[in-house]
Design a protein around this motif. Structure first.
Motif, PDB file in Angstrom:
ATOM      1  N   ASP A 153      31.278  41.975  43.469  1.00 46.33           N
ATOM      2  CA  ASP A 153      31.857  40.709  43.036  1.00 46.33           C
ATOM      3  C   ASP A 153      33.033  40.935  42.090  1.00 46.33           C
ATOM      4  O   ASP A 153      33.460  42.067  41.863  1.00 46.33           O
ATOM      5  CB  ASP A 153      30.784  39.833  42.364  1.00 46.33           C
ATOM      6  CG  ASP A 153      30.080  40.534  41.203  1.00 46.33           C
ATOM      7  OD1 ASP A 153      30.687  41.402  40.546  1.00 46.33           O
ATOM      8  OD2 ASP A 153      28.906  40.206  40.947  1.00 46.33           O
ATOM      9  N   TYR A 154      33.532  39.840  41.551  1.00 48.38           N
ATOM     10  CA  TYR A 154      34.666  39.843  40.630  1.00 48.38           C
ATOM     11  C   TYR A 154      34.400  40.724  39.412  1.00 48.38           C
ATOM     12  O   TYR A 154      35.300  41.431  38.949  1.00 48.38           O
ATOM     13  CB  TYR A 154      34.959  38.400  40.204  1.00 48.38           C
ATOM     14  CG  TYR A 154      36.067  38.251  39.190  1.00 48.38           C
ATOM     15  CD1 TYR A 154      37.391  38.446  39.563  1.00 48.38           C
ATOM     16  CD2 TYR A 154      35.789  37.904  37.874  1.00 48.38           C
ATOM     17  CE1 TYR A 154      38.413  38.308  38.644  1.00 48.38           C
ATOM     18  CE2 TYR A 154      36.801  37.761  36.948  1.00 48.38           C
ATOM     19  CZ  TYR A 154      38.114  37.961  37.328  1.00 48.38           C
ATOM     20  OH  TYR A 154      39.120  37.821  36.415  1.00 48.38           O
TER      21      TYR A 154
ATOM     22  N   GLN B 269      35.011  44.288  40.337  1.00 45.08           N
ATOM     23  CA  GLN B 269      36.437  44.498  40.525  1.00 45.08           C
ATOM     24  C   GLN B 269      37.140  44.656  39.180  1.00 45.08           C
ATOM     25  O   GLN B 269      37.946  45.576  39.006  1.00 45.08           O
ATOM     26  CB  GLN B 269      37.036  43.332  41.311  1.00 45.08           C
ATOM     27  CG  GLN B 269      38.489  43.519  41.651  1.00 45.08           C
ATOM     28  CD  GLN B 269      39.021  42.408  42.535  1.00 45.08           C
ATOM     29  OE1 GLN B 269      38.329  41.432  42.847  1.00 45.08           O
ATOM     30  NE2 GLN B 269      40.247  42.540  42.957  1.00 45.08           N
ATOM     31  N   GLN B 270      36.822  43.815  38.226  1.00 46.27           N
ATOM     32  CA  GLN B 270      37.500  43.865  36.926  1.00 46.27           C
ATOM     33  C   GLN B 270      37.084  45.081  36.107  1.00 46.27           C
ATOM     34  O   GLN B 270      37.929  45.784  35.552  1.00 46.27           O
ATOM     35  CB  GLN B 270      37.235  42.579  36.144  1.00 46.27           C
ATOM     36  CG  GLN B 270      37.839  41.347  36.777  1.00 46.27           C
ATOM     37  CD  GLN B 270      39.331  41.497  37.002  1.00 46.27           C
ATOM     38  OE1 GLN B 270      40.092  41.736  36.071  1.00 46.27           O
ATOM     39  NE2 GLN B 270      39.772  41.394  38.246  1.00 46.27           N
TER      40      GLN B 270
ATOM     41  N   GLU C  62      36.719  38.385  32.225  1.00 42.70           N
ATOM     42  CA  GLU C  62      38.184  38.364  32.120  1.00 42.70           C
ATOM     43  C   GLU C  62      38.697  39.239  30.975  1.00 42.70           C
ATOM     44  O   GLU C  62      39.880  39.561  30.912  1.00 42.70           O
ATOM     45  CB  GLU C  62      38.693  36.925  31.970  1.00 42.70           C
ATOM     46  CG  GLU C  62      38.270  36.233  30.684  1.00 42.70           C
ATOM     47  CD  GLU C  62      36.973  35.439  30.807  1.00 42.70           C
ATOM     48  OE1 GLU C  62      36.849  34.407  30.134  1.00 42.70           O
ATOM     49  OE2 GLU C  62      36.079  35.872  31.573  1.00 42.70           O
TER      50      GLU C  62
END
Length: 193
Positions: free
Chosen positions: A10-11, A14-15, A156
């Motif tokens: 998932d995100y 990735q981050q 983030e």
């Protein structure tokens, strides 16, 4: 420029994995291009997409990536079990596994000094517990306690936290992170020779 193909659940993967790879590549003065092949729909989808990608690479021939990285949470099944689930891969490039145990968000909480550099307030590294939402919630709570806001569950801020992180200290606090960092550094050292 070294091409790296990456697969993640998932995100968050990735981050965090992307920031970690870029950070360690910079230590070795290596330019990398990250090509995310999959970063959605969980572990099962990662394994399915990975095997399809490797099958396609073997059929087409070169150009191949210089490295393939697979990121998937252990989800309380354990590191070794997750490695077995991924299985043997007949890949035309080296494959590294990034398997946070139990979840990727824990890695962002391992270095209180890095957290403080980003948010002005440190955090305590959480114990390892088998609770799917614990680390996601802990990351959000620590950001809020530092008067920060989080739109994507704190993920983030991964690049900022990892930029300030003492990678070696954090890796000593987490076997899975230590394994991934060790394997990645070994690969990058080989590229410099």
């Amino acid at each position: 420029m070294r091409d790296i193909a990456l697969f993640g659940e998932d995100y968050a993967h990735q981050q965090v994995i992307g920031a970690l790879v870029r950070r360690i590549a910079a230590e070795y003065d290596i330019d990398v291009r990250l090509n995310w092949r999959s970063a959605v729909r969980g572990h099962g989808r990662v394994v399915e997409e990975l095997k399809s990608y490797i099958r396609d690479l073997n059929r087409q021939g070169t150009p191949w990536p210089h490295l393939i990285i697979v990121a998937t949470d252990a989800n309380c099944t354990g590191l070794n079990e997750r490695c077995k689930e991924i299985g043997h891969l007949d890949a035309p490039a080296p494959v590294l596994l990034a398997i946070p145990d139990p979840h990727i968000e824990r890695w962002l909480l391992l270095d209180g000094a890095a957290f403080k550099a980003v948010f002005g307030r440190g955090c305590q590294a959480p114990d390892r517990k088998c609770n799917r939402e614990l680390y996601k919630q802990k990351l959000i709570e620590e950001i809020r306690a530092a008067d920060g806001t989080s739109i994507f569950g704190g993920i983030e801020y991964a690049e900022d936290i990892l930029f300030h992180m003492d990678i070696d200290r954090a890796a000593r606090a987490d076997d899975a992170l230590q394994r991934f960092v060790r394997d990645l550094r070994f690969t990058f050292r080989g590229w410099r020779m």
